[in-house]
Scaffold this active site. Structure first.
Site, mmCIF file in Angstrom:
data_model
loop_
_atom_site.group_PDB
_atom_site.id
_atom_site.type_symbol
_atom_site.label_atom_id
_atom_site.label_comp_id
_atom_site.label_asym_id
_atom_site.label_seq_id
_atom_site.Cartn_x
_atom_site.Cartn_y
_atom_site.Cartn_z
ATOM 1 C CG ASP A 1 -20.191 5.034 24.599
ATOM 2 O OD1 ASP A 1 -19.216 5.787 24.651
ATOM 3 O OD2 ASP A 1 -20.738 4.679 23.531
ATOM 4 C CE LYS B 1 -26.083 -21.696 -19.648
ATOM 5 N NZ LYS B 1 -25.583 -22.069 -18.320
#
Length: 751
Positions: A496, A276
């Site tokens: 693929d 703080k």
């Protein structure tokens, strides 16, 4: 249907002794916002009741009283509170997330307790949850919980909100359990933070630690999306803005004015915590008094500090330093009728606190790091018809919205001093204008809107995931595809290679076909009804080397080359690469460690799979930007694939190869499988009835999805097994019909 809100602590205040407990709802911002949340779901809350007891009778009594409020307690022992809450949550995660690495305390027993308590919460949710229910998990004490729930309920709708800062990758990587925590969070469908900075840090950390890729704000994992967003939490604006009309608050305002007299009042309100910036604030105020003697006897700092964890060593030490600093300031500057710092080491009622907000000329909010800081918002809201100035740390999440505050770097005590002077000298007209602009924001971005926005984001993501899940190939889907496969007379199967038939490798040359893959392709190709085509971006030399002996067709370099009936054909001329283009690509190879350039006859591919995730993504975008003009002039196409940027002729792609194949022969079954963005061309070129399967992330262009490359070969094997089983079944049915026919024929002859 129910919405279960999960937090470390239930929003209740407990009172009582000797086995008798009374619970009342707390007035916290989160509880207020969720209570007023308009939703069709019945709201329930799961959390620790704030009381530790091993007595089964006491637990039963608490459970019954809490159930009346739709609260469901998770009972924790004193040891669990010590190791899970005070330990891992507040001695390990809290300081790290607030950038106080020096305060980070690590013990194995903390982590084990954290896992244990998250599991207790998971068990309680699983006991209560029903199909269609939703779960909203709150904050850093329960970061493992989303992943735990996902394992048990794969289709559960799960949200998570992170109420404190999320640190940068460089700090978060310090945690030994970093991967487990991130995987836990990714169990949620929707994850939200107070600011875009925290969101950005989370995305970067996931990409670097887990090597997963976000597409803007979305990450696909398996058959679902995880979406992240920034949703700043608001306050109950009307409660504070109209508080001065309340008689109790009005009386408290009068008492506060009498207490501080005509002194200019600077107010700060914090919980006791090193994040703080309380000591920095005191040093800044001390500097102000030292340099501005003209304000002696005229300005008072009222410092409200709410006790918190003061039995913990670092907090107790902080408390001692605060006491000493306040004593030093007051001892040096105070007079018979003036005390520079009025120190309150206790909480205040809502009425008293709101009165202080209303009276205070300045609010000095200077955390060194804060997730949001609702005190700053409450102060602004409480200024109904009264001037005031907010001095706010730029390190607080609220600074993103409250840009009309005097913003400061809380580490700079001289900035604090200058800000106090600026606030004291600010004209009242300017004060009111700033407050009005900030109030206009806060009156819209309320806690109610925050909660509603989160639920809307969660619902949207869960609906999206329901849609994606329907594309996932499951046993019933396989059965449907098998049926079409077995009924077909002419089949085209397009496959693929990298990321589909084989796992992606950091070095492309290491992705050689396995004996299992060769065997499966051989079996598929041996069926005369099948036309197998490996449709890849690889060059035709490597494809010929790996698959040249198989009776399959191949398309290389995105269709620039194709092989049919054992012969390779070239659709376009060999591209002559200019020195300018090659020099650009080589420059990016040099600037990006572990990247490399692949030169094909008709394409250039810059691979960055092994590079740092962030750097690779940055360089890829820079490379595309650098290539645009030169590729436009030379009529070349730029493709961005999976960790690759490719430059090629626009005349050929995987889609054009599909069109060529379909034009040459009619097929009654077509199936295509691919994992990359380049495979989207293949999917889009196929008819709607084709079986198109995207590997990995779900594709809008593909009808189905397999979540992992490791699922591909088992899927292809299932096609083969089905064919064999179907032939056997057909033979069995024919034999039975023949036997039955013979039986009835003989029976008729007998008669």
């Amino acid at each position: 249907m129910k919405l279960y809100i999960i937090s470390n602590r239930l929003p209740v205040k407990a009172a009582g002794s000797n086995g008798t407990f009374v619970f009342s709802r707390s007035e916290g911002g989160l509880a207020t916002g969720l209570d007023s949340l308009q939703t069709s779901y019945e709201k329930h809350w799961i959390g620790w009741p704030g009381v530790c007891t091993d007595n089964e009778k006491d637990r039963q009594e608490m459970n019954e009283k809490l159930q009346e409020m739709n609260f469901h307690p998770v009972f924790l022992s004193e040891k669990q509170i010590q190791n899970y809450y005070e330990g891992y949550s507040n001695s390990t995660l809290w300081p790290l997330c607030h950038y106080f690495y020096a305060y980070t305390l690590y013990k194995k027993c903390f982590w084990h307790s954290y896992q244990q308590v998250n599991q207790l919460f998971c068990d309680e949710i699983c006991r209560l949850i029903r199909p269609g229910d939703k779960v909203w998990i709150q904050d850093y004490q329960l970061m493992l919980l989303p992943g735990m729930l996902r394992k048990i309920y794969p289709e559960l709708c799960i949200g998570y909100f992170h109420h404190i800062p999320f640190p940068s990758y460089e700090l978060f990587r310090i945690l030994p359990e970093r991967a487990e925590i991130l995987k836990g969070l990714l169990g949620a469908d929707f994850i939200a933070f107070h600011t875009h900075d925290y969101m950005r840090h989370f995305v970067s950390t996931v990409e670097r630690v887990l090597h997963l890729d976000f597409n803007l704000d979305e990450l696909q994992t398996g058959n679902r999306v995880v979406r992240v967003d920034a949703l700043p939490m608001g306050i109950n604006y009307e409660l504070y803005h109209k508080a001065s009309e309340n008689e109790k608050v009005h009386q408290a305002i009068d008492r506060t004015r009498k207490l501080f007299g005509k002194h200019k009042l600077i107010l700060s309100v914090d919980r006791l915590d090193y994040s703080k910036g309380i000591l920095h604030r005191l040093h800044g105020f001390s500097t102000f008094l030292e340099r501005h003697p003209e304000y002696h006897g005229k300005v008072t700092l009222a410092m409200v500090i709410v006790p918190s964890r003061d039995h913990v060593g670092s907090y107790a030490e902080l408390k001692t330093k605060i006491d000493e600093e306040i004593g030093s300031i007051n001892g040096h500057y105070s007079t018979m009728d003036w005390t520079p710092v009025c120190y309150f080491y206790h909480g205040f009622s809502l009425e008293e606190l709101t009165a202080m907000y209303y009276v205070a000329d300045i609010a000095l909010i200077s955390p060194l790091r804060d997730g949001m800081n609702l005190v700053a918002k409450e102060y602004v809201a409480a200024k109904c018809d009264h001037p005031g100035v907010l001095i706010l740390s730029e390190m607080a999440g609220a600074a993103v919205e409250l840009t009309d505050a005097i913003q400061i770097n809380p580490n700079d005590t001289e900035q604090i001093e200058h800000a106090i002077c600026q606030a004291l000298e600010m004209p009242e007209e300017d004060q009111r204008a700033r407050l009005q602009r900030m109030q206009a924001i806060l009156s819209v971005q309320t806690v109610n809107k925050w909660a509603a926005d989160f639920i809307n984001g969660l619902n949207t993501t869960c609906i999206q995931n329901d849609t994606l899940r329907k594309k996932r190939i499951v046993p019933t889907t396989i059965a449907q595809i098998k049926l079409k496969y077995n009924q077909a007379k002419q089949r085209l199967i397009l496959l693929d290679y990298d990321g589909t038939l084989t796992a992606l490798k950091p070095r492309p040359e290491d992705a050689k076909p396995t004996p299992e893959l060769i065997s499966i392709l051989q079996q598929l190709a041996s069926d005369p009804a099948n036309h197998i085509v490996i449709n890849s971006g690889r060059d035709h030399f490597i494809l010929e080397k790996w698959f040249g002996l198989l009776p399959v067709s191949m398309a290389a370099e995105h269709g620039a080359f194709y092989k049919e009936n054992g012969v390779w054909h070239k659709k376009i001329k060999k591209t002559e690469w200019g020195t300018g283009l090659l020099s650009i690509l080589q420059m990016f190879v040099d600037r990006t460690p572990r990247s490399h350039l692949e030169i094909k006859e008709t394409a250039l591919a810059w691979h960055y799979r092994e590079s740092d995730a962030w750097l690779g993504t940055l360089r890829a975008q820079q490379l595309v930007n650098a290539l645009v003009s030169i590729c436009t002039r030379q009529k070349l196409q730029i493709l961005q694939g999976n960790k690759v940027v490719e430059v090629k002729s626009p005349d050929c792609n995987k889609g054009s190869e599909v069109e060529r194949l379909l034009a040459n022969r009619r097929y009654d079954f077509v199936m295509a499988m691919g994992d990359d963005t380049t495979d989207e061309d293949m999917f889009q070129a196929l008819p709607a009835k084709a079986v198109t399967i995207k590997i990995g992330n779900v594709s809008k262009a593909a009808n189905y999805n397999l979540p992992a490359q490791s699922d591909v070969l088992p899927f292809l094997q299932s096609m083969l097994r089905k064919q064999k089983n179907t032939d056997t079944t057909k033979s069995y049915v024919r034999n039975r019909l023949t036997s039955a026919f013979s039986f009835f024929r003989d029976l008729l002859k007998t008669k």
